[in-house]
Design a protein around this motif. Structure first.
Motif, PDB file in Angstrom:
ATOM      1  N   THR A  60       0.440  -1.419   0.127  1.00  0.00           N
ATOM      2  CA  THR A  60      -0.279   0.015  -0.289  1.00  0.00           C
ATOM      3  C   THR A  60       0.791   0.822   0.067  1.00  0.00           C
ATOM      4  N   LEU A  61      -0.331   1.921  -0.490  1.00  0.00           N
ATOM      5  CA  LEU A  61       0.900   3.056  -0.830  1.00  0.00           C
ATOM      6  C   LEU A  61       0.026   4.425  -0.768  1.00  0.00           C
ATOM      7  N   ASP A  62       0.727   5.475   0.571  1.00  0.00           N
ATOM      8  CA  ASP A  62       0.529   6.848  -0.068  1.00  0.00           C
ATOM      9  C   ASP A  62       1.698   7.201   1.089  1.00  0.00           C
ATOM     10  N   LYS A  63       0.883   9.243   1.220  1.00  0.00           N
ATOM     11  CA  LYS A  63       1.896  10.002   0.664  1.00  0.00           C
ATOM     12  C   LYS A  63       3.299   9.420   2.000  1.00  0.00           C
ATOM     13  N   ALA A  64       3.012   9.460   3.579  1.00  0.00           N
ATOM     14  CA  ALA A  64       4.456   8.572   4.599  1.00  0.00           C
ATOM     15  C   ALA A  64       4.796   7.983   3.805  1.00  0.00           C
ATOM     16  N   ALA A  65       3.776   6.272   3.017  1.00  0.00           N
ATOM     17  CA  ALA A  65       4.821   5.634   2.761  1.00  0.00           C
ATOM     18  C   ALA A  65       6.408   6.288   1.197  1.00  0.00           C
ATOM     19  N   GLU A 100       6.916   9.119   0.932  1.00  0.00           N
ATOM     20  CA  GLU A 100       8.139  10.270   1.426  1.00  0.00           C
ATOM     21  C   GLU A 100       9.412   9.225   1.797  1.00  0.00           C
ATOM     22  N   SER A 101       9.308   8.110   2.096  1.00  0.00           N
ATOM     23  CA  SER A 101       9.186   6.875   3.583  1.00  0.00           C
ATOM     24  C   SER A 101      10.562   5.926   2.048  1.00  0.00           C
ATOM     25  N   GLU A 102      11.934   6.604   2.357  1.00  0.00           N
ATOM     26  CA  GLU A 102      13.177   5.941   1.719  1.00  0.00           C
ATOM     27  C   GLU A 102      12.742   5.072   1.431  1.00  0.00           C
ATOM     28  N   ASP A 103      12.194   3.889   2.348  1.00  0.00           N
ATOM     29  CA  ASP A 103      12.595   2.602   3.153  1.00  0.00           C
ATOM     30  C   ASP A 103      11.853   1.730   1.716  1.00  0.00           C
ATOM     31  N   THR A 104      10.390   2.110   1.746  1.00  0.00           N
ATOM     32  CA  THR A 104       9.834   1.952   0.959  1.00  0.00           C
ATOM     33  C   THR A 104      10.455   0.829  -0.863  1.00  0.00           C
TER      34      THR A 104
END
Lengths: 150, 494
Positions: free
Chosen positions: A39-44, A46-50
């Protein structure tokens, strides 16, 4: 200098192909990842870990587009000053202009998605301009070298 | 020959006309190895009085009427009510779910221990660094602590190196949900786990159960209180639970409860006035921000599913299998018109200073590197405004964003109230924030009282954006800065 100009123009054209391939790969990878339950949202975002298969496409597209291609376009323009190609600087300048427009369209399309339509179209214009700039030099008959010293 | 020479000269000049300005722009954007944040950019008095003509306004000025940041501490005579020791390590650790990740821990875990205090208590935290090479600090996000306790490396203290320790003391003055995190190399240390929750409870028991929901993404996996997936917690049927959501990541996160109604009772550690019941709308929690949702556990024993972003959820009471995931509501709660108005305690129309914080994006050089960088009022880092205030000033600030991306703006040391968005005035409860999402194309008017002297960061809490230069500071007249930042110091606050 003439061959440097020609090679660099072709490299820019190839870079446009790389950009198209990278973003297509990234979006396909993202689509599969989401289909598989990611799942992708803004927080994900912006996470360099996704991470997912194809995420490297986003990275390549970003670095290539914002750093490498602008740098190549600037170098092409500088080379054009020395290369004694009639209209060479004009075409290099046009390529640089298209690159600048392309970068701005790409960046601001995250706020105004419609700009991405132009981003895609402008990519083809840039590709065509780079190929043409390279071919002009290659075709000696059409663009004769400057006469040697008078 | 002449024409060839002439041509060459023109070519060289044309090349120089491109290369020299670029080279100079790159060179001149490299920061000195050591500098004070007070020397960055330009002073912006917001239409208020300037500094005393006799005093120089930048760092290094000393005078009888000045105070050092280091002296702006909590009453040293008062003894602590809550004492916590935190030891930071760089290590590979297991999340509560068992998943192994590499990053930073506090007392061997991440998120770090929950610090709980009752309103009015003095909290004393002894932070020690066992093995974090770059050094660490702790910032009390949302607690308006005295400046020296704010935990920003190079601004309010020096980073704590390996083997060293630092004591933070602050009064837990306003009940609410907060968190703490490192403000040294924060774009890496926060992402990799140097953080934890902080809860200040009211003195009067409101008979509501408290449930923290600290959300953090570790290595791409979203977790709630360190557990990934759906997290079940017991809750008594018929009881009310205050779910304290903390968004520790770099982008906004939506929270929703399916068909179960809720009330949004607090935002950023400030209770909302007369919050009404909400159905089928999500709450958007700003990066760095908090939202307290009050839900009632159904009498029939079924669970309440509090969805925290699309990939994680808190299941309150009941059985895990009871509640399927509900789709995200199409609309989100607009805090501009939620709840009822109440007195602010000051009059924003009588502002002493009016500042503009306009966020854009333009090509240029930052730290020697070319790129498209965030700009503040048209300027790139470090040529950013230093907002100057005097203690007691009523300050208004207009935050505009035309940069193509959302920015969660975080002002340290103060809570500001939202007056309007895109010119539409707030008609609901006073909406106090320390972290405010400003979307692309939006403008917010906010106001606050300058009641906490010091030098305070005012930055984007999408922490990589701060590292890319989206940082300004708020400075009180007469405050001096003893700390330094830069590559030759141990301090890198962003």
């Amino acid at each position: 200098m003439r061959s440097a100009y020609r090679v660099l123009a072709y490299i820019i054209a190839i870079e446009v192909v790389v950009q198209a391939a990278a973003i297509a790969y990234a979006l396909a990878g993202l689509s599969k990842w989401v289909s598989d339950g990611g799942t992708l949202d803004k927080a994900a975002m912006e996470s360099e870990d996704t991470t997912f298969t194809g995420v490297v496409g986003f990275i390549v597209h970003g670095i290539n587009g914002q750093m490498l291609i602008p740098l190549l376009a600037v170098i092409l323009l500088i080379i054009s000053f020395f290369a004694k190609i009639p209209g060479g600087a004009k075409w290099a300048g046009l390529i640089l202009l298209l690159v600048v427009i392309q970068v701005l369209l790409g960046l601001f399309s995250s706020g105004i998605p419609q700009l991405a339509i132009l981003h895609g179209a402008n990519a083809l214009a840039l590709f065509a301009a780079a190929v043409y700039a390279g071919r002009r030099v290659g075709a000696h008959s059409q663009v004769p070298a400057e006469p040697q010293n008078a | 020959m002449i024409s060839t020479r002439g041509r060459l000269l023109v070519a060289l000049l044309a090349s120089a006309a491109i290369v020299v300005p670029l080279g100079w722009a790159s060179y001149s954007s490299v920061m000195p190895g050591t500098y004070s944040v007070m020397d960055m950019g330009y002073l912006d008095y917001g239409g208020g009085p300037g500094a005393d003509p006799g005093a120089t306004t930048h760092a290094g000025h000393d005078g009888p009427d000045t105070t050092s940041v280091a002296d702006l501490v909590t009453d040293p005579e008062r003894s602590a009510d809550v004492r916590v020791d935190l030891e930071a390590k760089r290590e590979t650790f297991s999340l509560a779910s068992g998943r192994s990740v590499s990053g930073y821990t506090l007392n061997g875990r991440s998120p770090g221990p929950t610090i709980t205090a009752v309103e009015g208590q003095l909290v004393e935290v002894r932070l020690s660094n066992a093995s974090v090479p770059e050094g660490i600090t702790l910032h009390w996000h949302g607690v308006d602590v005295p400046n020296a306790e704010d935990g920003v490396a190079g601004v309010t203290q020096d980073a704590v190196g390996i083997g060293d320790e630092h004591v933070y003391r602050f009064i837990a003055d306003v009940p609410g949900t907060y968190w703490y995190h490192s403000h040294q190399v924060s774009h890496e240390q926060v992402r990799e786990g140097l953080l934890g929750p902080l809860m200040i409870l009211p003195q009067t028991d409101d008979e509501m159960a408290d449930q923290l929901a600290l959300v953090h993404i570790y290595e791409g996996i979203r977790t709630v209180n360190g557990r990934d997936g759906d997290v079940s917690v017991p809750a008594r049927p018929g009881s009310r639970v205050r779910v304290r959501v903390i968004n520790t990541d770099n982008g906004p996160m939506s929270v929703w409860t399916g068909a179960v109604p809720y009330r949004l009772v607090a935002v950023d550690g400030r209770d909302l006035n007369e919050p009404s019941t909400v159905v089928d709308e999500s709450v958007v929690v700003t990066a760095g921000g908090r939202a307290d949702l009050e839900v009632e556990i159904p009498e029939d024993g079924s669970a309440v599913r509090v969805q925290l972003g699309s990939s994680s959820a808190l299941l309150l009471g009941g059985k895990r299998a009871d509640v399927p995931k509900a789709p995200q509501p199409e609309t989100s709660l607009d805090l501009l018109s939620y709840g009822s108005p109440a007195a602010l305690g000051f009059d924003p129309d009588l502002a002493d200073r009016r500042f503009e914080y306009s966020i854009g994006r333009r090509p240029g050089f930052v730290g020697g590197r070319p790129g498209l960088w965030w700009s503040i009022n048209g300027h790139l880092f470090p040529d950013v405004p230093m907002f100057v205030v005097r203690e007691g000033d009523v300050v208004r600030m207009r935050i505009e964003n035309h940069s193509g991306d959302v920015h969660p703006m975080h002002l340290h040391g103060h809570h500001a109230v939202v007056l309007s968005r895109n010119g539409v005035p707030s008609t609901g409860s006073p909406w106090w924030v320390d972290s405010l999402d400003v979307a692309d194309g939006e403008s917010y008017d906010i106001a606050f009282v300058a009641d906490n002297p010091g030098i305070w960061m005012d930055h984007c809490h999408n922490l990589p954006h701060a590292a890319q230069g989206l940082v300004a500071h708020l400075m009180y007249e007469g405050v001096t800065e003893p700390y330094r930042v830069g590559r030759d110091t141990q301090n890198q606050p962003e």
